[in-house]
Scaffold this motif. Structure first.
Motif, PDB file in Angstrom:
ATOM      1  N   ASN A   1       0.710  -1.102  -0.202  1.00 51.01           N
ATOM      2  CA  ASN A   1      -0.358   0.033  -0.027  1.00 51.01           C
ATOM      3  C   ASN A   1       0.737   1.092   0.258  1.00 51.01           C
ATOM      4  N   ASP A   2      -0.004   1.828   0.364  1.00 48.07           N
ATOM      5  CA  ASP A   2       0.794   3.295   0.352  1.00 48.07           C
ATOM      6  C   ASP A   2       0.673   4.403   1.754  1.00 48.07           C
ATOM      7  N   ASP A   3      -0.272   3.972   2.186  1.00 44.60           N
ATOM      8  CA  ASP A   3      -0.553   4.649   3.791  1.00 44.60           C
ATOM      9  C   ASP A   3       0.346   4.109   4.658  1.00 44.60           C
ATOM     10  N   GLY A   4       1.300   2.981   4.834  1.00 48.02           N
ATOM     11  CA  GLY A   4       2.014   2.762   5.287  1.00 48.02           C
ATOM     12  C   GLY A   4       1.498   1.296   5.985  1.00 48.02           C
TER      13      GLY A   4
ATOM     14  N   ARG B   1       3.494   7.235   2.658  1.00 52.87           N
ATOM     15  CA  ARG B   1       3.529   7.305   1.278  1.00 52.87           C
ATOM     16  C   ARG B   1       3.055   8.055  -0.068  1.00 52.87           C
ATOM     17  N   SER B   2       1.774   8.107   0.625  1.00 50.86           N
ATOM     18  CA  SER B   2       0.960   8.217   0.356  1.00 50.86           C
ATOM     19  C   SER B   2       1.101  10.178  -0.523  1.00 50.86           C
ATOM     20  N   GLY B   3       0.884   9.529  -2.409  1.00 51.68           N
ATOM     21  CA  GLY B   3       1.540  11.055  -3.475  1.00 51.68           C
ATOM     22  C   GLY B   3       2.980  10.652  -3.628  1.00 51.68           C
TER      23      GLY B   3
ATOM     24  N   ILE C   1      -5.912  -1.096   0.842  1.00 52.64           N
ATOM     25  CA  ILE C   1      -6.900  -0.558   0.871  1.00 52.64           C
ATOM     26  C   ILE C   1      -6.617   1.347   0.722  1.00 52.64           C
ATOM     27  N   ASN C   2      -6.282   1.800  -0.428  1.00 50.02           N
ATOM     28  CA  ASN C   2      -6.415   3.076  -0.105  1.00 50.02           C
ATOM     29  C   ASN C   2      -7.613   4.137   0.652  1.00 50.02           C
ATOM     30  N   ALA C   3      -6.698   4.591   1.574  1.00 47.64           N
ATOM     31  CA  ALA C   3      -8.108   5.198   2.408  1.00 47.64           C
ATOM     32  C   ALA C   3      -8.304   7.023   1.295  1.00 47.64           C
TER      33      ALA C   3
ATOM     34  N   GLY D   1       0.769   6.251  -4.727  1.00 48.92           N
ATOM     35  CA  GLY D   1       2.126   5.838  -4.653  1.00 48.92           C
ATOM     36  C   GLY D   1       1.203   4.080  -4.411  1.00 48.92           C
ATOM     37  N   THR D   2      -0.187   3.862  -4.022  1.00 52.08           N
ATOM     38  CA  THR D   2      -1.101   2.997  -4.360  1.00 52.08           C
ATOM     39  C   THR D   2      -0.930   2.012  -5.696  1.00 52.08           C
ATOM     40  N   VAL D   3      -1.420   2.699  -6.320  1.00 53.55           N
ATOM     41  CA  VAL D   3      -0.882   2.941  -8.051  1.00 53.55           C
ATOM     42  C   VAL D   3       0.317   1.876  -8.286  1.00 53.55           C
TER      43      VAL D   3
HETATM   44 MN    MN Z   1      -2.904   6.922   0.028  1.00 51.63          MN
END
Ligand code: MN
Length: 291
Positions: A8-11, A39-41, A95-97, A109-111
Motif C-alpha cells: 500500500n502507500d498509507d503505510g 507514503r501517499s503521493g 485498500i487506500n483511504a 503510491g497505491t497505483v
Molecule cells: Mn494513500
C-alpha cells in the motif's frame, strides 16, 4: 495455493492494509511488504542512493509483514526480488483511504505499487476507497477485493495487467456496481500552497521571504468528467465501482499519426516535421520537411 503480495502507500500500520489482508486471506498465502510510514503521493519513486531497512511488523495480531523504509514501488520490488520467495501470482495494493482517479494515477503510491507488480510480470490490482474520511469503512472494498483477485488469478489469457479500482465507501452491492471505465483526465487539482506554521506569515512589507517558511499543498480536485459515466470520475460519482485497466505505454501515437510518422521514422528527412530557422518545429503542407 496462490501467493499474493500485498502492499500500500498509507503505510504498514494503515487500517486499509489490515482490511485487505483480512479480505484476501482465504485466497492464498499472503506476503505483506509496505512502507514503514505514510507514503501517499510518492508516485513511482524508488530509493537509489540509500539503503532500505526492513523490519518485521505485526498486523492485527495475525500476520507478520515487512515494514520497509522506502516507497511503495521499493516495497513491491523488494518483495518480489528478495522477501517473498519469488514471483507471486498476484500483487494487490490498498485498500487506500481515498480515491485514486484520473491523473491521481501519476501521483499515487497505491497505483505505483501495483504498477511495479505489472512491470515485474505479475497481474496487479490497486484498490482505493472513495471517501473523504481519514478512517473510512472498508467493508465494500473488502467484499469486492477477493472477487477481482480471484478473477485475476484465474485469467490465463495474455500478459500481466493492472486494474485500478475505486470503490465508493457505502456502495450496497459492489459486484453489481462494477463498471469498466477509462481515466477521467480532465480531473485537475486547484493546487494551492497554504502557509504552514508561524514562518508562513508574510513579512510586513508583503514580501515573501521563502527562507525558513513552510508550505502545505491544499486544494480540491475539479472533476471535469463528473458527467461522463465512461470515466472513472463519472462512474464513482454515480455510485458505481470503477475498474480501469491501465497499461504502460505512454507513447503519444495520436501525435505521431497526426504527423504521418511512425516510431522509427527520422524526423527531418522523410519525416513530417522540421526545425525551421525560428527553432520551432514546423509541419509542411505535404508532410515533407520544409524550411
Ligand atoms: Mn494513500
Amino acid at each position: 495455493m496462490a501467493r499474493i503480495l500485498l502492499s500500500n502507500d498509507d503505510g504498514i500500520h494503515a487500517p486499509g492494509l489490515l482490511a485487505l489482508a483480512e479480505a484476501l486471506a482465504g485466497l492464498g498465502e499472503l506476503c505483506i511488504v509496505a512502507p514503514d510510514r505514510d507514503r501517499s503521493g510518492s508516485g513511482h519513486a524508488i530509493t537509489v542512493r540509500e539503503d532500505l531497512h526492513v523490519q518485521a511488523s505485526t498486523l492485527g495480531g495475525r500476520w507478520v509483514g515487512y515494514a520497509v523504509s522506502g516507497t511503495p514501488a521499493d516495497c513491491v520490488k523488494l518483495g518480489i526480488l528478495e522477501l517473498c520467495g519469488g514471483l507471486p501470482d498476484l500483487v494487490v495494493s490498498g485498500i487506500n483511504a481515498g480515491a485514486n482517479l484520473g491523473i491521481d494515477v501519476f501521483y499515487s503510491g497505491t497505483v505505483a505499487a501495483a504498477f511495479e507488480g505489472m512491470l515485474l510480470g505479475v497481474p496487479s490490482l490497486a484498490i482505493s476507497s472513495v471517501t473523504d474520511k481519514a478512517a473510512p469503512d472498508f467493508g465494500a472494498a473488502q467484499r469486492l477485493a477477493p472477487v477481482l483477485a480471484s478473477w485475476l488469478l484465474s485469467r490465463r489469457d495474455g500478459g500481466p495487467v493492472l486494474l485500478n479500482v475505486n470503490v465508493p465507501e457505502h456502495v450496497a452491492s459492489p459486484v453489481a456496481a462494477l463498471r469498466w471505465t477509462r481515466l477521467g483526465l480532465s480531473r485537475r487539482y486547484q493546487d494551492d500552497f497554504a502557509p504552514a506554521g508561524a514562518e508562513g506569515e508574510h513579512t510586513a512589507d508583503g514580501a515573501k521571504a521563502a527562507e525558513g517558511r513552510r508550505f502545505r499543498l491544499v486544494g480540491d480536485a475539479d472533476d471535469g468528467d463528473r458527467e461522463d459515466p465512461t470515466t472513472d470520475v463519472g462512474a464513482v460519482h454515480r455510485g458505481w465501482v470503477s475498474v480501469t485497466p491501465i497499461h504502460l505505454d505512454l507513447t503519444d501515437y495520436r501525435m505521431l499519426r497526426a504527423l504521418g510518422a511512425r516510431p522509427g521514422d527520422p524526423l527531418g528527412v522523410e519525416g513530417a516535421i522540421f526545425a525551421g530557422p525560428t527553432g520551432r518545429l514546423r509541419t509542411s503542407p505535404d508532410g515533407r520537411a520544409a524550411c
